[in-house]
Scaffold this motif. Structure first.
Motif, mmCIF file in Angstrom:
data_model
loop_
_atom_site.group_PDB
_atom_site.id
_atom_site.type_symbol
_atom_site.label_atom_id
_atom_site.label_comp_id
_atom_site.label_asym_id
_atom_site.label_seq_id
_atom_site.Cartn_x
_atom_site.Cartn_y
_atom_site.Cartn_z
ATOM 1 N N THR A 92 -9.896 3.688 6.939
ATOM 2 C CA THR A 92 -10.380 2.352 7.297
ATOM 3 C C THR A 92 -9.611 1.290 6.508
ATOM 4 O OG1 THR A 92 -12.125 2.567 5.639
ATOM 5 C CG2 THR A 92 -12.706 3.140 7.916
ATOM 6 N N PRO A 93 -8.321 1.154 6.774
ATOM 7 C CA PRO A 93 -7.494 0.256 5.962
ATOM 8 C C PRO A 93 -7.839 -1.230 6.083
ATOM 9 C CG PRO A 93 -6.255 1.081 7.823
ATOM 10 C CD PRO A 93 -7.553 1.825 7.807
ATOM 11 N N THR A 94 -8.545 -1.629 7.126
ATOM 12 C CA THR A 94 -8.886 -3.052 7.253
ATOM 13 C C THR A 94 -10.217 -3.394 6.609
ATOM 14 O OG1 THR A 94 -9.851 -2.665 9.429
ATOM 15 C CG2 THR A 94 -7.528 -3.323 9.363
ATOM 16 N N TRP A 153 0.828 -1.207 0.000
ATOM 17 C CA TRP A 153 0.000 0.000 0.000
ATOM 18 C C TRP A 153 0.858 1.251 0.000
ATOM 19 C CZ3 TRP A 153 -4.847 -0.438 -1.283
ATOM 20 C CH2 TRP A 153 -5.497 -1.655 -1.063
ATOM 21 N N ARG A 154 0.398 2.256 -0.746
ATOM 22 C CA ARG A 154 1.131 3.508 -0.891
ATOM 23 C C ARG A 154 0.161 4.680 -0.801
ATOM 24 N NH1 ARG A 154 2.223 5.929 -5.896
ATOM 25 N NH2 ARG A 154 3.629 7.646 -5.562
ATOM 26 N N LYS A 155 0.497 5.648 0.012
ATOM 27 C CA LYS A 155 -0.320 6.849 0.158
ATOM 28 C C LYS A 155 0.365 7.989 -0.583
ATOM 29 C CE LYS A 155 -0.615 8.648 4.298
ATOM 30 N NZ LYS A 155 -0.991 9.088 5.640
ATOM 31 N N SER A 156 -0.415 8.864 -1.156
ATOM 32 C CA SER A 156 0.131 9.997 -1.894
ATOM 33 C C SER A 156 0.993 10.872 -0.996
ATOM 34 C CB SER A 156 -1.006 10.838 -2.471
ATOM 35 O OG SER A 156 -0.502 12.047 -2.979
ATOM 36 N N SER A 157 2.097 11.347 -1.525
ATOM 37 C CA SER A 157 2.953 12.262 -0.762
ATOM 38 C C SER A 157 2.267 13.604 -0.536
ATOM 39 C CB SER A 157 4.279 12.473 -1.492
ATOM 40 O OG SER A 157 4.042 13.025 -2.779
ATOM 41 N N TYR A 158 1.239 13.901 -1.306
ATOM 42 C CA TYR A 158 0.486 15.150 -1.143
ATOM 43 C C TYR A 158 -0.361 15.151 0.123
ATOM 44 C CZ TYR A 158 1.732 16.505 -5.867
ATOM 45 O OH TYR A 158 2.420 16.855 -6.986
ATOM 46 N N SER A 159 -0.661 13.988 0.662
ATOM 47 C CA SER A 159 -1.540 13.924 1.830
ATOM 48 C C SER A 159 -0.799 14.153 3.143
ATOM 49 C CB SER A 159 -2.291 12.604 1.861
ATOM 50 O OG SER A 159 -1.401 11.538 1.760
ATOM 51 N N ALA A 177 -2.386 0.138 -4.157
ATOM 52 C CA ALA A 177 -1.388 -0.933 -4.178
ATOM 53 C C ALA A 177 -1.474 -1.576 -5.563
ATOM 54 C CB ALA A 177 -1.664 -1.967 -3.098
ATOM 55 N N ALA A 178 -0.345 -1.766 -6.188
ATOM 56 C CA ALA A 178 -0.321 -2.336 -7.532
ATOM 57 C C ALA A 178 0.362 -3.694 -7.541
ATOM 58 C CB ALA A 178 0.403 -1.389 -8.481
ATOM 59 N N THR A 179 -0.227 -4.609 -8.275
ATOM 60 C CA THR A 179 0.423 -5.880 -8.577
ATOM 61 C C THR A 179 0.597 -5.909 -10.095
ATOM 62 O OG1 THR A 179 -1.585 -7.181 -8.924
ATOM 63 C CG2 THR A 179 -0.803 -6.973 -6.642
ATOM 64 N N SER A 180 1.099 -6.980 -10.618
ATOM 65 C CA SER A 180 1.302 -7.035 -12.077
ATOM 66 C C SER A 180 -0.016 -7.099 -12.844
ATOM 67 C CB SER A 180 2.168 -8.240 -12.438
ATOM 68 O OG SER A 180 1.532 -9.433 -12.023
ATOM 69 N N THR A 181 -1.106 -7.467 -12.188
ATOM 70 C CA THR A 181 -2.375 -7.625 -12.901
ATOM 71 C C THR A 181 -3.532 -6.788 -12.352
ATOM 72 O OG1 THR A 181 -2.935 -9.519 -11.523
ATOM 73 C CG2 THR A 181 -1.839 -9.982 -13.630
ATOM 74 N N THR A 182 -3.336 -6.132 -11.204
ATOM 75 C CA THR A 182 -4.444 -5.383 -10.598
ATOM 76 C C THR A 182 -3.952 -4.135 -9.870
ATOM 77 O OG1 THR A 182 -4.268 -6.742 -8.615
ATOM 78 C CG2 THR A 182 -5.948 -7.386 -10.207
ATOM 79 N N ILE A 183 -4.871 -3.178 -9.735
ATOM 80 C CA ILE A 183 -4.648 -1.993 -8.919
ATOM 81 C C ILE A 183 -5.704 -2.036 -7.817
ATOM 82 C CG2 ILE A 183 -4.570 0.534 -8.849
ATOM 83 C CD1 ILE A 183 -2.465 -0.722 -10.716
ATOM 84 N N HIS A 184 -5.269 -1.925 -6.577
ATOM 85 C CA HIS A 184 -6.173 -1.962 -5.433
ATOM 86 C C HIS A 184 -6.251 -0.558 -4.842
ATOM 87 C CE1 HIS A 184 -5.897 -6.383 -5.448
ATOM 88 N NE2 HIS A 184 -4.661 -6.132 -5.877
ATOM 89 N N VAL A 185 -7.451 -0.168 -4.405
ATOM 90 C CA VAL A 185 -7.677 1.169 -3.871
ATOM 91 C C VAL A 185 -8.453 1.044 -2.569
ATOM 92 C CG1 VAL A 185 -8.672 3.439 -4.349
ATOM 93 C CG2 VAL A 185 -7.818 2.043 -6.231
ATOM 94 N N ARG A 186 -8.003 1.764 -1.529
ATOM 95 C CA ARG A 186 -8.710 1.728 -0.247
ATOM 96 C C ARG A 186 -8.714 3.109 0.401
ATOM 97 N NH1 ARG A 186 -4.521 -1.567 3.726
ATOM 98 N NH2 ARG A 186 -2.979 0.109 3.948
ATOM 99 N N ASP A 187 -9.593 3.266 1.368
ATOM 100 C CA ASP A 187 -9.697 4.489 2.154
ATOM 101 C C ASP A 187 -8.690 4.381 3.303
ATOM 102 O OD1 ASP A 187 -10.389 6.558 3.880
ATOM 103 O OD2 ASP A 187 -12.541 6.207 3.697
ATOM 104 N N SER A 188 -7.811 5.364 3.439
ATOM 105 C CA SER A 188 -6.778 5.276 4.477
ATOM 106 C C SER A 188 -7.344 5.370 5.889
ATOM 107 C CB SER A 188 -5.719 6.369 4.271
ATOM 108 O OG SER A 188 -6.312 7.641 4.431
#
Length: 60
Positions: A35-37, A6-12, A22-33
């Motif tokens: 509520t990360p769980t 997981w990676r948060k924008s440096s702007y925040s 979070a990126a894998t070779s086949t998918t991009i995952h997006v979550r609300d920081s």
């Protein structure tokens, strides 16, 4: 279960009210920081690229 990089924008800065990705070779995952769980969204890379491109055009 796969541990995602997981990676948060440096702007925040230290704020916890942002989106993390979070990126894998086949998918991009997006979550609300705040509520990360909780569940997250998953996109194919091409769909995420179209979304980011469209959002950037609206900001400029």
């Amino acid at each position: 279960m796969l541990e995602l990089p997981w990676r948060k924008s440096s702007y925040s800065g230290d704020a916890s009210n942002c989106v993390e990705t979070a990126a894998t070779s086949t998918t991009i995952h997006v979550r609300d920081s705040k509520t990360p769980t909780d569940a997250h969204l998953t996109f194919p890379p091409a769909a995420w690229a179209r979304f980011v491109s469209s959002a950037a055009k609206r900001v400029l």
